[in-house]
Design a protein around this motif. Structure first.
Motif, PDB file in Angstrom:
ATOM      1  N   PRO A 179      -0.077  12.502  18.982  1.00 48.26           N
ATOM      2  CA  PRO A 179       0.053  12.495  17.522  1.00 48.26           C
ATOM      3  C   PRO A 179      -0.652  13.679  16.848  1.00 48.26           C
ATOM      4  CG  PRO A 179      -0.505  10.317  18.292  1.00 48.26           C
ATOM      5  CD  PRO A 179      -0.484  11.194  19.500  1.00 48.26           C
ATOM      6  N   MET A 180      -1.869  13.956  17.309  1.00 47.48           N
ATOM      7  CA  MET A 180      -2.636  15.001  16.638  1.00 47.48           C
ATOM      8  C   MET A 180      -1.934  16.352  16.687  1.00 47.48           C
ATOM      9  SD  MET A 180      -6.302  16.530  17.734  1.00 47.48           S
ATOM     10  CE  MET A 180      -5.568  16.851  19.321  1.00 47.48           C
ATOM     11  N   ASP A 193     -17.556   7.309  18.292  1.00 49.62           N
ATOM     12  CA  ASP A 193     -17.613   7.538  16.841  1.00 49.62           C
ATOM     13  C   ASP A 193     -17.264   6.305  16.016  1.00 49.62           C
ATOM     14  OD1 ASP A 193     -18.319  10.072  17.295  1.00 49.62           O
ATOM     15  OD2 ASP A 193     -16.470  11.020  16.636  1.00 49.62           O
ATOM     16  N   ILE A 194     -16.375   5.479  16.514  1.00 47.83           N
ATOM     17  CA  ILE A 194     -15.873   4.365  15.695  1.00 47.83           C
ATOM     18  C   ILE A 194     -16.369   3.015  16.224  1.00 47.83           C
ATOM     19  CG2 ILE A 194     -13.821   3.341  14.635  1.00 47.83           C
ATOM     20  CD1 ILE A 194     -13.775   6.257  14.076  1.00 47.83           C
ATOM     21  N   ILE A 232     -13.109  16.739  14.315  1.00 48.79           N
ATOM     22  CA  ILE A 232     -12.614  16.735  15.688  1.00 48.79           C
ATOM     23  C   ILE A 232     -11.887  18.040  15.994  1.00 48.79           C
ATOM     24  CG2 ILE A 232     -10.939  15.641  17.228  1.00 48.79           C
ATOM     25  CD1 ILE A 232     -11.710  13.003  15.991  1.00 48.79           C
ATOM     26  N   HIS A 263     -17.566   2.141   8.717  1.00 47.96           N
ATOM     27  CA  HIS A 263     -18.974   2.531   8.714  1.00 47.96           C
ATOM     28  C   HIS A 263     -19.177   3.947   8.194  1.00 47.96           C
ATOM     29  CE1 HIS A 263     -17.060   3.897  12.333  1.00 47.96           C
ATOM     30  NE2 HIS A 263     -17.997   4.798  12.454  1.00 47.96           N
ATOM     31  N   ARG A 303     -14.107   9.521  22.449  1.00 53.58           N
ATOM     32  CA  ARG A 303     -14.574   9.922  21.128  1.00 53.58           C
ATOM     33  C   ARG A 303     -14.441   8.749  20.150  1.00 53.58           C
ATOM     34  NH1 ARG A 303     -15.245  15.450  18.423  1.00 53.58           N
ATOM     35  NH2 ARG A 303     -16.313  14.602  16.630  1.00 53.58           N
ATOM     36  N   PHE A 304     -13.306   8.063  20.245  1.00 55.59           N
ATOM     37  CA  PHE A 304     -13.074   6.876  19.426  1.00 55.59           C
ATOM     38  C   PHE A 304     -14.151   5.829  19.707  1.00 55.59           C
ATOM     39  CE2 PHE A 304     -11.045   2.593  19.556  1.00 55.59           C
ATOM     40  CZ  PHE A 304     -10.942   2.395  18.197  1.00 55.59           C
ATOM     41  N   ARG A 333      -5.781  17.268   6.114  1.00 53.52           N
ATOM     42  CA  ARG A 333      -5.317  17.836   7.377  1.00 53.52           C
ATOM     43  C   ARG A 333      -4.305  18.943   7.154  1.00 53.52           C
ATOM     44  NH1 ARG A 333      -4.508  13.892  11.180  1.00 53.52           N
ATOM     45  NH2 ARG A 333      -3.617  15.611  12.352  1.00 53.52           N
ATOM     46  N   ALA A 362      -7.424   6.849  14.404  1.00 53.56           N
ATOM     47  CA  ALA A 362      -8.283   7.772  15.149  1.00 53.56           C
ATOM     48  C   ALA A 362      -7.437   8.673  16.044  1.00 53.56           C
ATOM     49  CB  ALA A 362      -9.294   6.989  15.981  1.00 53.56           C
ATOM     50  N   ARG A 363      -6.386   8.098  16.594  1.00 51.71           N
ATOM     51  CA  ARG A 363      -5.508   8.890  17.457  1.00 51.71           C
ATOM     52  C   ARG A 363      -4.805   9.973  16.652  1.00 51.71           C
ATOM     53  NH1 ARG A 363      -0.925   6.088  20.933  1.00 51.71           N
ATOM     54  NH2 ARG A 363      -0.205   8.063  21.796  1.00 51.71           N
ATOM     55  N   VAL A 364      -4.338   9.594  15.467  1.00 54.16           N
ATOM     56  CA  VAL A 364      -3.691  10.585  14.604  1.00 54.16           C
ATOM     57  C   VAL A 364      -4.708  11.651  14.187  1.00 54.16           C
ATOM     58  CG1 VAL A 364      -2.556  10.947  12.379  1.00 54.16           C
ATOM     59  CG2 VAL A 364      -1.939   8.972  13.779  1.00 54.16           C
ATOM     60  N   ASP A 365      -5.963  11.229  13.994  1.00 53.39           N
ATOM     61  CA  ASP A 365      -7.014  12.183  13.652  1.00 53.39           C
ATOM     62  C   ASP A 365      -7.390  13.065  14.837  1.00 53.39           C
ATOM     63  OD1 ASP A 365      -7.497  11.985  10.984  1.00 53.39           O
ATOM     64  OD2 ASP A 365      -8.972  10.385  11.150  1.00 53.39           O
ATOM     65  N   GLY A 366      -6.865  12.732  16.001  1.00 51.57           N
ATOM     66  CA  GLY A 366      -7.100  13.584  17.161  1.00 51.57           C
ATOM     67  C   GLY A 366      -8.256  13.148  18.040  1.00 51.57           C
ATOM     68  N   ALA A 367      -8.746  11.912  17.839  1.00 53.88           N
ATOM     69  CA  ALA A 367      -9.869  11.458  18.653  1.00 53.88           C
ATOM     70  C   ALA A 367      -9.369  10.993  20.013  1.00 53.88           C
ATOM     71  CB  ALA A 367     -10.600  10.324  17.940  1.00 53.88           C
ATOM     72  N   LYS A 368      -9.958  11.532  21.067  1.00 53.48           N
ATOM     73  CA  LYS A 368      -9.648  11.049  22.417  1.00 53.48           C
ATOM     74  C   LYS A 368     -10.339   9.693  22.608  1.00 53.48           C
ATOM     75  CE  LYS A 368      -7.654  14.875  24.301  1.00 53.48           C
ATOM     76  NZ  LYS A 368      -7.436  15.601  23.045  1.00 53.48           N
ATOM     77  N   TYR A 397     -12.282   4.033   8.362  1.00 51.98           N
ATOM     78  CA  TYR A 397     -13.391   3.695   9.253  1.00 51.98           C
ATOM     79  C   TYR A 397     -14.493   3.041   8.425  1.00 51.98           C
ATOM     80  CZ  TYR A 397     -10.708   7.242  11.690  1.00 51.98           C
ATOM     81  OH  TYR A 397      -9.683   7.961  12.233  1.00 51.98           O
ATOM     82  N   GLU A 406      -5.259   3.631  15.978  1.00 53.74           N
ATOM     83  CA  GLU A 406      -4.138   4.544  15.762  1.00 53.74           C
ATOM     84  C   GLU A 406      -4.513   5.659  14.797  1.00 53.74           C
ATOM     85  OE1 GLU A 406      -1.077   1.874  14.563  1.00 53.74           O
ATOM     86  OE2 GLU A 406      -0.617   1.313  16.623  1.00 53.74           O
ATOM     87  N   LEU A 435       2.920   7.311  17.995  1.00 52.64           N
ATOM     88  CA  LEU A 435       2.150   6.117  18.355  1.00 52.64           C
ATOM     89  C   LEU A 435       2.975   5.183  19.221  1.00 52.64           C
ATOM     90  CD1 LEU A 435       0.535   5.449  14.880  1.00 52.64           C
ATOM     91  CD2 LEU A 435      -0.595   6.325  16.926  1.00 52.64           C
TER      92      LEU A 435
END
Lengths: 333, 284
Positions: free
Chosen positions: A72-73, B193-194, A102, A89, B189-190, A150, B180-186, A87, B178, A52
């Motif tokens: 990161p992913m 989705d968010i 994803i 919602h 997508r973020f 994960r 979402a980034r760790v989850d792999g969302a571009k 999140y 962050e 990050l």
């Protein structure tokens, strides 16, 4: 399951250097706690491992692979954030499943993995709830669940317990430790709480001003601090520091450090002092003394020992083996 | 009612006076609308002959039917449809563009980011009326006179909405992006989705405001639509007024006025709950 290696990792924001070169070797399955005061760079270091934060110079390797420029992913890590970062919602289930969705994991496998994690974390009754309908401890569990599903090679924790109340913190601390053992995943855990560091760590890294002052097993670090900072930061109440000039046999410019539990009282002592005030905590008693030159000293004694009266003059002594000496720069001699 | 301390509570005469005041206020505001409604249900001679009728007549279906199907210059049904297309186009277009620009300004670091934000902000000082002549020139050169694009496009950029979404996005914790980034969302997508689901109450509130804004546009449609088939209803009412010695068909005009009021009212009533929520609470 993976090793993590940091090689002379540095970070600067503009012209300000915040991390001045850190080297750490983390073995597979090891639980490493990075501890230090606010602003010492511990979170920045963790975020660099997470990807990050960019790495100004040096190298971060995960499982032998340099990951400096990898997203990161793709680093095969999972992170638990201080404020959980759920999140708002999405239901608990969707929160945990998001990363897998994803990654295009098949639906049935997602359901399986989330169910397993939920069972492990006792979250099964809450899977359809929204984060705002959960208590702090449950949100914390969801954040961990999101990391577990994960199946990452490395867990990263950024002060995950600091938003919980004291009782829950102790409970979650035990759960995190148990979980990490059970899953056998390498973990990096950042905290400013030395109790968390002492209890969770296989090895701990004490950070001070962007430098790793000492890396070692908690008890080794406690018993044998390499710098005055470490001696003062780890342990509560903190180590007493005395100017070398006061103590017979030591020279000026040297600092003597003695832990409160190593101070013995009784006449005649090496130094004379009078009791300023005492704090009886039940199992133990803290005795705050003032030396003739005005410097403060805290001793810790068992509750079974009689408590000296405030204002009483006493002699102070210690065993030579317990005394730690530091040079003018705070390095251990 | 409950006796909350801190709430101002009126009792006895005070309570009645308050209600009386409110009722008079409502009647005062509602009276012209009532008159318009009455006028849309009677015949032309009845309107012109004093005193004006104050109770509805029996021409309701007759007048509204005539308005909807034939109108005066163009059928009101068509004008309603034009207005609907324009209002929806403006509201949805504004929301889409502002969401995307706010997303860019808040979440991406690019050169001159601040400058772009202030440029957008600056356009607040240039409402349609100020730039209407050059805008007309541009639209005319694009050949968009008498078209839906011409009606919608010049009104679709919105500094206010961009600013609103920017403020909202800035309250979303960085950790969420962050995570979402760790989850792999571009990034996109973020966004989808968010951010979008989190902004839905804001979007709803903005939609209500912008729909009414679009629906009530008068000057712009008046300028660029010369073909009665492209008239919008708000300006269409004006076009129905007679010029010279013609007599006005007041029942039809009044029926049109009432019809013009209905869609905004429906939108406000239908989305009231979301609208209020969007204004008072930010869901986090």
């Amino acid at each position: 399951m993976a090793t993590v290696t940091l090689r002379n990792v540095k970070k600067s924001f503009g012209k300000t250097d915040v991390i001045h070169g850190v080297d750490i070797d983390i073995a597979d399955g090891e639980f490493i706690v990075i501890v230090g005061p606010s602003g010492c760079g511990k979170s920045t270091l963790l975020r660099m491992v997470a990807g990050l934060e960019t790495i100004t110079s040096g190298e971060v390797q995960i499982d032998g692979k340099v990951v400096n420029t990898i997203e990161p992913m793709e680093r095969d890590i999972a992170m638990v954030f201080q404020n959980y970062a759920l999140y708002p919602h999405m239901s608990v289930f969707d929160n945990m499943a998001y990363g897998l969705k994803i990654a295009k994991v098949p639906k049935s496998e997602i359901a399986d993995r989330v169910a397993t994690a939920a069972k492990l974390l006792q979250l099964e009754p809450y899977l359809q709830r929204k984060p705002r309908e959960l208590s702090g401890g449950q949100r914390q569990r969801v954040a961990m669940g999101r990391a577990i599903v994960r199946k990452p090679a490395v867990f990263l924790f950024d002060e995950p317990l600091s938003n919980l109340d004291a009782k829950l913190r102790v409970q979650m601390r035990l759960e995190i430790k148990a979980l990490q053992r059970e899953l056998g995943v390498t973990a990096l855990y950042v905290t400013h709480d030395q109790v968390e560091a002492m209890t969770l760590a296989d090895r701990m890294v004490v950070m001070n001003g962007g430098v790793a002052d000492q890396i070692g097993k908690p008890l080794d670090v406690y018993a044998d601090p390499q710098t005055a900072f470490v001696a003062g930061f780890i342990g509560s109440p903190p180590t007493n520091f005395l100017d070398g000039g006061l103590v017979p046999g030591l020279s000026n410019g040297v600092t003597l450090g003695i832990r409160p539990e190593h101070i013995q009282m009784g006449d005649p002592g090496r130094l004379s002092a009078h009791v300023a005030y005492t704090e009886a905590l039940g199992a133990e008693t803290l005795i705050h003394c003032r030396l003739t030159d005005g410097s403060q000293l805290t001793a810790r004694q068992d509750a079974s020992v009689p408590i000296p009266a405030e204002g009483q003059s006493i002699g102070i002594t210690w065993e030579d083996g317990h005394a730690m000496t530091f040079d003018a720069n705070g390095r251990r001699l | 009612m409950s006796d909350h301390t801190g709430m101002v509570e009126k009792r006895g005469v005070g309570l009645w006076l308050t209600h009386l005041g409110l009722i008079i206020g409502v009647l005062f505001i509602f009276f012209p609308i009532w008159l318009a409604f009455v006028a849309s249900t009677v015949t032309q001679p009845e309107i012109v002959r004093p005193p004006m009728p104050l109770l509805p007549g029996d021409q309701f279906f007759e007048n509204y039917g005539r308005a909807l199907t034939s109108g005066i210059n163009a059928p009101v049904a068509l004008m309603l449809f034009n207005s609907l297309v324009m209002a929806m186009g403006i509201a949805l277009g504004k929301i889409a563009i502002s969401l995307l620009s706010a997303f860019a300004i808040v979440y991406f670091r690019f050169p001159l980011r601040k400058t772009f934000f202030w440029l957008i902000f600056l356009t607040l000082m240039l409402p349609v009326e100020v730039r209407i002549v050059p805008t007309y020139e541009v639209i005319a050169n694009f050949g968009m006179l008498n078209s839906y694009q011409g009606l919608i496009l010049p009104l679709v950029a919105s500094a206010t909405a961009t600013f609103l979404f920017r403020q909202f996005f800035m309250t979303v914790p960085d950790e969420l992006a962050e995570a979402a980034r760790v989850d792999g969302a571009k990034p996109m997508r973020f966004f989808v989705d968010i951010l979008l689901p989190m902004s839905r109450t804001n979007i709803a509130a903005l939609f209500v405001i912008l729909f009414i804004y679009g629906w009530n546009q008068y000057l712009w449609p008046l300028l660029i639509t010369t073909d009665p088939e492209m008239n919008t209803i708000v300006m269409g009412i004006k076009q129905m007024f007679p010029s010279g010695d013609d007599t006005a068909d007041w029942p039809v005009i009044m029926a049109t006025s009432i019809l013009a009021m209905v869609p905004p009212v429906l939108v406000v009533v239908g989305m009231q709950r979301l609208f209020v929520r969007g204004l008072v609470e930010s869901e986090k």
